[in-house]
Motif scaffolding. Structure first.
Motif, PDB file in Angstrom:
ATOM      1  N   PHE A   1     -16.022 -12.814  21.580  1.00 37.94           N
ATOM      2  CA  PHE A   1     -17.321 -12.902  22.235  1.00 37.94           C
ATOM      3  C   PHE A   1     -18.099 -14.042  21.595  1.00 37.94           C
ATOM      4  CE2 PHE A   1     -15.979  -8.572  22.913  1.00 37.94           C
ATOM      5  CZ  PHE A   1     -16.306  -8.352  24.243  1.00 37.94           C
ATOM      6  N   LEU A   2     -18.457 -15.043  22.396  1.00 32.77           N
ATOM      7  CA  LEU A   2     -19.316 -16.133  21.954  1.00 32.77           C
ATOM      8  C   LEU A   2     -20.750 -15.683  22.164  1.00 32.77           C
ATOM      9  CD1 LEU A   2     -17.442 -19.071  23.717  1.00 32.77           C
ATOM     10  CD2 LEU A   2     -17.255 -18.411  21.317  1.00 32.77           C
ATOM     11  N   ILE A   3     -21.566 -15.743  21.118  1.00 32.26           N
ATOM     12  CA  ILE A   3     -22.922 -15.199  21.195  1.00 32.26           C
ATOM     13  C   ILE A   3     -23.930 -16.340  21.122  1.00 32.26           C
ATOM     14  CG2 ILE A   3     -24.574 -13.613  20.149  1.00 32.26           C
ATOM     15  CD1 ILE A   3     -22.123 -12.167  18.907  1.00 32.26           C
ATOM     16  N   SER A   4     -24.719 -16.466  22.167  1.00 34.14           N
ATOM     17  CA  SER A   4     -25.750 -17.510  22.192  1.00 34.14           C
ATOM     18  C   SER A   4     -26.897 -17.127  21.261  1.00 34.14           C
ATOM     19  CB  SER A   4     -26.248 -17.750  23.610  1.00 34.14           C
ATOM     20  OG  SER A   4     -26.865 -16.593  24.106  1.00 34.14           O
ATOM     21  N   GLU A   5     -27.675 -18.131  20.899  1.00 33.72           N
ATOM     22  CA  GLU A   5     -28.807 -17.935  19.987  1.00 33.72           C
ATOM     23  C   GLU A   5     -29.826 -16.994  20.609  1.00 33.72           C
ATOM     24  OE1 GLU A   5     -30.462 -18.556  16.351  1.00 33.72           O
ATOM     25  OE2 GLU A   5     -28.676 -19.598  17.023  1.00 33.72           O
TER      26      GLU A   5
ATOM     27  N   PRO B   1     -31.738 -10.342  21.224  1.00 30.74           N
ATOM     28  CA  PRO B   1     -30.379 -10.844  21.009  1.00 30.74           C
ATOM     29  C   PRO B   1     -29.924 -11.789  22.116  1.00 30.74           C
ATOM     30  CG  PRO B   1     -30.374  -8.450  21.384  1.00 30.74           C
ATOM     31  CD  PRO B   1     -31.782  -8.921  21.451  1.00 30.74           C
ATOM     32  N   GLY B   2     -29.031 -12.703  21.735  1.00 28.46           N
ATOM     33  CA  GLY B   2     -28.493 -13.659  22.699  1.00 28.46           C
ATOM     34  C   GLY B   2     -27.435 -13.023  23.583  1.00 28.46           C
ATOM     35  N   GLU B   3     -27.044 -13.772  24.597  1.00 28.22           N
ATOM     36  CA  GLU B   3     -26.015 -13.287  25.514  1.00 28.22           C
ATOM     37  C   GLU B   3     -24.633 -13.400  24.885  1.00 28.22           C
ATOM     38  OE1 GLU B   3     -26.117 -14.817  29.493  1.00 28.22           O
ATOM     39  OE2 GLU B   3     -28.285 -15.102  29.377  1.00 28.22           O
ATOM     40  N   GLU B   4     -23.746 -12.481  25.253  1.00 27.54           N
ATOM     41  CA  GLU B   4     -22.362 -12.507  24.791  1.00 27.54           C
ATOM     42  C   GLU B   4     -21.459 -12.937  25.943  1.00 27.54           C
ATOM     43  OE1 GLU B   4     -21.104  -8.843  22.988  1.00 27.54           O
ATOM     44  OE2 GLU B   4     -22.702  -8.894  21.508  1.00 27.54           O
ATOM     45  N   LEU B   5     -20.643 -13.954  25.685  1.00 28.34           N
ATOM     46  CA  LEU B   5     -19.690 -14.442  26.673  1.00 28.34           C
ATOM     47  C   LEU B   5     -18.285 -14.082  26.204  1.00 28.34           C
ATOM     48  CD1 LEU B   5     -18.966 -16.182  29.174  1.00 28.34           C
ATOM     49  CD2 LEU B   5     -18.962 -18.164  27.635  1.00 28.34           C
ATOM     50  N   GLU B   6     -17.561 -13.308  27.000  1.00 31.38           N
ATOM     51  CA  GLU B   6     -16.210 -12.879  26.654  1.00 31.38           C
ATOM     52  C   GLU B   6     -15.210 -13.964  27.036  1.00 31.38           C
ATOM     53  OE1 GLU B   6     -13.144  -9.269  27.858  1.00 31.38           O
ATOM     54  OE2 GLU B   6     -15.279  -9.021  28.193  1.00 31.38           O
ATOM     55  N   VAL B   7     -14.396 -14.405  26.035  1.00 28.97           N
ATOM     56  CA  VAL B   7     -13.395 -15.445  26.275  1.00 28.97           C
ATOM     57  C   VAL B   7     -12.088 -15.053  25.595  1.00 28.97           C
ATOM     58  CG1 VAL B   7     -15.116 -17.284  26.452  1.00 28.97           C
ATOM     59  CG2 VAL B   7     -14.051 -16.813  24.245  1.00 28.97           C
ATOM     60  N   PHE B   8     -11.011 -15.706  26.018  1.00 35.22           N
ATOM     61  CA  PHE B   8      -9.730 -15.520  25.345  1.00 35.22           C
ATOM     62  C   PHE B   8      -9.653 -16.468  24.155  1.00 35.22           C
ATOM     63  CE2 PHE B   8      -8.606 -13.855  29.550  1.00 35.22           C
ATOM     64  CZ  PHE B   8      -7.988 -12.674  29.165  1.00 35.22           C
TER      65      PHE B   8
ATOM     66  N   TYR C   1     -16.603 -23.059  25.259  1.00 36.89           N
ATOM     67  CA  TYR C   1     -17.523 -23.151  24.118  1.00 36.89           C
ATOM     68  C   TYR C   1     -18.644 -24.134  24.409  1.00 36.89           C
ATOM     69  CZ  TYR C   1     -19.204 -23.756  19.367  1.00 36.89           C
ATOM     70  OH  TYR C   1     -19.989 -23.811  18.249  1.00 36.89           O
ATOM     71  N   SER C   2     -19.877 -23.672  24.190  1.00 34.37           N
ATOM     72  CA  SER C   2     -21.027 -24.559  24.435  1.00 34.37           C
ATOM     73  C   SER C   2     -22.011 -24.513  23.267  1.00 34.37           C
ATOM     74  CB  SER C   2     -21.712 -24.205  25.754  1.00 34.37           C
ATOM     75  OG  SER C   2     -22.119 -22.852  25.758  1.00 34.37           O
ATOM     76  N   GLY C   3     -21.468 -24.548  22.047  1.00 35.08           N
ATOM     77  CA  GLY C   3     -22.310 -24.655  20.863  1.00 35.08           C
ATOM     78  C   GLY C   3     -22.850 -23.358  20.307  1.00 35.08           C
ATOM     79  N   GLN C   4     -22.296 -22.221  20.688  1.00 37.84           N
ATOM     80  CA  GLN C   4     -22.781 -20.948  20.160  1.00 37.84           C
ATOM     81  C   GLN C   4     -22.584 -20.924  18.636  1.00 37.84           C
ATOM     82  OE1 GLN C   4     -20.750 -21.298  22.801  1.00 37.84           O
ATOM     83  NE2 GLN C   4     -21.332 -19.895  24.430  1.00 37.84           N
ATOM     84  N   ASN C   5     -23.560 -20.341  17.918  1.00 43.15           N
ATOM     85  CA  ASN C   5     -23.503 -20.287  16.456  1.00 43.15           C
ATOM     86  C   ASN C   5     -22.844 -19.034  15.908  1.00 43.15           C
ATOM     87  OD1 ASN C   5     -24.823 -22.755  16.087  1.00 43.15           O
ATOM     88  ND2 ASN C   5     -26.818 -21.789  16.285  1.00 43.15           N
ATOM     89  N   ASN C   6     -22.698 -18.014  16.742  1.00 41.80           N
ATOM     90  CA  ASN C   6     -22.112 -16.755  16.295  1.00 41.80           C
ATOM     91  C   ASN C   6     -21.037 -16.300  17.269  1.00 41.80           C
ATOM     92  OD1 ASN C   6     -23.845 -16.085  13.931  1.00 41.80           O
ATOM     93  ND2 ASN C   6     -25.447 -16.135  15.475  1.00 41.80           N
ATOM     94  N   VAL C   7     -20.061 -15.557  16.719  1.00 43.69           N
ATOM     95  CA  VAL C   7     -19.012 -14.956  17.532  1.00 43.69           C
ATOM     96  C   VAL C   7     -18.767 -13.541  17.033  1.00 43.69           C
ATOM     97  CG1 VAL C   7     -17.902 -17.178  18.016  1.00 43.69           C
ATOM     98  CG2 VAL C   7     -17.097 -15.814  16.093  1.00 43.69           C
TER      99      VAL C   7
END
Length: 101
Positions: free
Chosen positions: A9-13, A28-35, A67-73
Motif C-alpha cells: 500500500f502506497l500511502i500519500s501524505e 490520514p492520506g489515501e492508500e493505493l494498493e499495488v503489486f 509510484y508518485s512520490g508517496q513517503n510511506n508504504v
C-alpha cells in the motif's frame, strides 16, 4: 525478471485540518494498493544508510507508473518510510524503506 506478486500500500501524505471544535487534527492520506516484489537490502546500501543515521530494512520493487512520490508504504501490516528510490529501468522503481516505530 522477478514477479510482482505481493501487495503493498502506497500511502500519500496526510494533511492537517481543523475539527469542529477548532483543534488541529491529522487526516490520514489515501492508500493505493499495488503489486510489488519484496527484496533484501544490499549490504552496501544498508551501511550507507547507517552512516546517515537511517536504518534501511526492506526494499520493495513496484511499477514506475504506480509510484508518485508517496513517503510511506504499508506491507504485511507494518508501516515503512521511503528513504530512497532507485529507478531500475523504464518500468520499475525500487523503494528502500525504514520501519516506522
Amino acid at each position: 525478471m522477478e514477479a510482482l506478486k505481493d501487495i503493498l500500500f502506497l500511502i500519500s501524505e496526510g494533511e492537517k485540518k481543523e475539527d469542529e471544535d477548532g483543534f488541529e487534527v491529522e487526516v490520514p492520506g489515501e492508500e493505493l494498493e499495488v503489486f510489488c516484489a519484496v527484496k533484501s537490502v544490499r549490504q552496501s546500501e544498508f551501511y550507507n544508510a547507517l552512516r546517515n543515521n537511517k536504518k534501511v530494512v526492506q526494499v520493495f520493487k513496484v511499477a514506475f507508473d504506480d509510484y508518485s512520490g508517496q513517503n510511506n508504504v504499508k506491507y504485511d501490516e507494518k508501516l515503512y518510510k521511503v528513504e530512497r528510490t532507485y529507478r531500475t529501468d523504464e518500468y520499475y522503481i525500487e523503494l528502500s524503506c525504514s520501519e516506522v516505530e
